[in-house]
Design a protein around this motif. Structure first.
Motif, short mmCIF file in Angstrom:
data_model
loop_
_atom_site.label_atom_id
_atom_site.label_comp_id
_atom_site.label_asym_id
_atom_site.label_seq_id
_atom_site.Cartn_x
_atom_site.Cartn_y
_atom_site.Cartn_z
N SER A 85 0.86 -1.19 0.00
CA SER A 85 0.00 0.00 0.00
C SER A 85 0.89 1.24 0.00
O SER A 85 1.78 1.36 0.85
CB SER A 85 -0.89 -0.01 1.25
N THR A 86 0.66 2.14 -0.95
CA THR A 86 1.47 3.37 -0.99
C THR A 86 1.21 4.20 0.28
O THR A 86 2.10 4.90 0.75
CB THR A 86 1.16 4.21 -2.24
N LYS A 112 -5.87 -0.08 0.72
CA LYS A 112 -7.07 0.04 1.54
C LYS A 112 -7.82 1.33 1.24
O LYS A 112 -7.24 2.33 0.82
CB LYS A 112 -6.68 -0.02 3.01
N TRP A 119 -9.10 -2.04 -1.44
CA TRP A 119 -9.08 -1.19 -2.64
C TRP A 119 -8.36 -1.95 -3.75
O TRP A 119 -7.16 -2.22 -3.64
CB TRP A 119 -8.39 0.14 -2.34
N ILE A 185 -10.10 8.60 -2.39
CA ILE A 185 -9.02 9.26 -1.63
C ILE A 185 -9.07 8.84 -0.17
O ILE A 185 -10.16 8.78 0.42
CB ILE A 185 -9.17 10.80 -1.76
N PRO A 215 -14.13 -3.40 -9.14
CA PRO A 215 -15.50 -3.82 -8.79
C PRO A 215 -16.56 -3.31 -9.79
O PRO A 215 -16.30 -2.35 -10.53
CB PRO A 215 -15.72 -3.18 -7.42
C1 BT5 Z 1 -11.76 5.18 -0.84
O1 BT5 Z 1 -12.28 4.42 0.18
O2 BT5 Z 1 -12.35 5.54 -1.82
C2 BT5 Z 1 -10.28 5.48 -0.68
C3 BT5 Z 1 -9.41 4.71 -1.63
C4 BT5 Z 1 -7.97 5.11 -1.52
C5 BT5 Z 1 -7.06 4.24 -2.33
C6 BT5 Z 1 -5.67 4.79 -2.42
S1 BT5 Z 1 -4.69 4.00 -3.62
C7 BT5 Z 1 -3.27 4.79 -3.06
C8 BT5 Z 1 -3.37 4.79 -1.54
N1 BT5 Z 1 -2.86 3.58 -0.96
C9 BT5 Z 1 -3.80 2.87 -0.29
O3 BT5 Z 1 -3.62 1.80 0.33
N2 BT5 Z 1 -4.98 3.53 -0.39
C10 BT5 Z 1 -4.85 4.77 -1.13
P1 BT5 Z 1 -13.82 4.11 0.35
O4 BT5 Z 1 -14.62 5.35 0.15
O5 BT5 Z 1 -13.91 3.40 1.64
O6 BT5 Z 1 -14.18 3.13 -0.83
C11 BT5 Z 1 -13.82 1.75 -0.79
C12 BT5 Z 1 -14.83 0.98 -1.63
O7 BT5 Z 1 -14.67 1.28 -3.01
C13 BT5 Z 1 -14.64 -0.53 -1.53
O8 BT5 Z 1 -15.39 -1.05 -0.46
C14 BT5 Z 1 -15.20 -1.02 -2.88
O9 BT5 Z 1 -16.61 -1.09 -2.84
C15 BT5 Z 1 -14.86 0.12 -3.81
N3 BT5 Z 1 -13.62 -0.13 -4.56
C16 BT5 Z 1 -12.59 -0.96 -4.28
N4 BT5 Z 1 -11.61 -0.85 -5.19
C17 BT5 Z 1 -12.03 0.08 -6.09
C18 BT5 Z 1 -11.47 0.65 -7.26
N5 BT5 Z 1 -10.26 0.33 -7.71
N6 BT5 Z 1 -12.21 1.59 -7.90
C19 BT5 Z 1 -13.42 1.97 -7.46
N7 BT5 Z 1 -14.01 1.47 -6.37
C20 BT5 Z 1 -13.32 0.54 -5.68
#
Ligand code: BT5
Length: 310
Positions: A85-86, A112, A119, A185, A215
């Motif tokens: 994870s970055t 995550k 994620w 984000i 997803p």
């Molecule tokens: C977010 O959480 O939207 C924050 C995501 C942040 C990811 C970045 S990547 C770089 C950095 N390193 C990390 O480890 N994390 C950050 P949230 O609002 O909780 O949305 C999560 C939900 O989005 C999951 O439960 C899925 O339903 C959905 N999801 C998972 N992967 C996805 C993807 N690649 N694109 C769109 N939706 C996704």
């Protein structure tokens, strides 16, 4: 990238230029210039040696050097082809005192979202985390999350994706199937009551990725408009974020312009229960104002759902 190497690269980009001329201009030895040229070749820059000197004929597709080349923001980029994870790596760097470092990856294996949700981060995305040390009280940190959402949305709009922001931090694309998520984000921080010691802003953007690899509720730039130059896109995003963090008063007006939430009926799940009504505004440092049957309510955190109009 190290400063002298950056300057060698800038000189090559304006080439053809001879090694001795670069050495003289930068006040280093010819051997040092040669070493920098070799290191740049290793990093994926195509540099031809011709009779009239060195010429830069190609840049790497993606990676730390690719993003740093021509970047008009003060970030050093640490690139990983694959990482857990970055955000985790950025937190580690932040704990060790780093500032203005961006951890960037092509693929993540343990990324995550909020509340420890998983994620999906296949190869081809833009997965990055920015380490900042702002002079801010913790309560104002949400403005950084909003700034990141603005920067991401503007950058993807520039490559032709018609994206909007769902409060507070989701970048969505609306189509016939409803709204699907293009980027998310995750902001993490550590600090005292009155001042943060660091903030890590993690941005996950589904860029050159197949729709099947994310997803069903998600979409990708590839699905929307085809593949893009990820290095250029990342630069735009970082430059815009850098501008906004220096001018936080510009964040909310830009956010309102790009918002797909304002004017909509919403349900926000908060720790104190659901808030249902019409989203009417966003206020510093990022609270959503919802017009409900019981009057206006302000929510500072929670999951927001766009509802159909009644
Ligand atoms: C977010 O959480 O939207 C924050 C995501 C942040 C990811 C970045 S990547 C770089 C950095 N390193 C990390 O480890 N994390 C950050 P949230 O609002 O909780 O949305 C999560 C939900 O989005 C999951 O439960 C899925 O339903 C959905 N999801 C998972 N992967 C996805 C993807 N690649 N694109 C769109 N939706 C996704």
């Amino acid at each position: 990238m190290q400063e002298t190497r950056k300057r060698v690269l800038d000189a090559l980009a304006e080439g053809p230029v001879g090694g001795p001329a670069i050495a003289e201009e930068l006040d280093v030895s010819r051997a040092a210039v040669w070493k920098h040229v070799e290191a740049l070749r290793e990093a994926g820059f195509e540099i031809e040696s011709r009779e009239d000197g060195y010429v830069l004929v190609g840049t790497p597709e993606f990676g730390g050097a690719a993003v740093e080349f021509g970047l008009a923001a003060p970030f050093d980029v640490e690139y990983h082809e694959e990482i857990g994870s970055t955000n985790d790596r950025a937190r580690e760097l932040a704990g060790a005192g780093a500032e203005d470092v961006v951890v960037l990856a092509d693929e993540q294996t343990g990324a995550k979202g909020r509340l420890d949700r998983a994620w999906a981060s296949p190869s081809g995305g833009v997965w990055l985390s920015i380490v900042c040390r702002p002079d801010l009280p913790p309560a104002q940190v949400p403005i950084y999350t909003l700034a990141a959402a603005v920067a991401t949305t503007e950058a993807v709009r520039e490559v032709g994706v018609d994206a909007g922001i769902k409060w507070p931090n989701d970048v969505l694309v609306a189509d016939d199937d409803g709204e699907r998520k293009l980027a998310g984000i995750l902001t993490e921080m550590e600090g005292e009551a009155d001042r943060v010691s660091w903030v890590v802003v993690g941005i996950g953007l589904n860029a050159n990725v197949d729709g099947e690899a994310v997803p069903d509720t998600a979409t990708t730039i590839r699905e929307q408009v085809g593949d893009v130059d990820r290095a250029a896109l990342t630069r735009r995003l970082l430059e815009r974020f850098d501008e906004l963090r220096a001018d936080t008063e510009a964040v909310l007006p830009a956010w309102r312009d790009l918002s797909s939430t304002l004017g909509r009926r919403v349900r926000v799940e908060t720790p104190g229960g659901d808030v249902v009504g019409t989203a009417v505004d966003v206020e510093f440092p990022g609270s959503l104002v919802v017009e409900t049957d019981e009057g206006e309510k302000r929510v500072s955190a929670g999951d927001c759902e766009h509802l159909r109009p009644v």
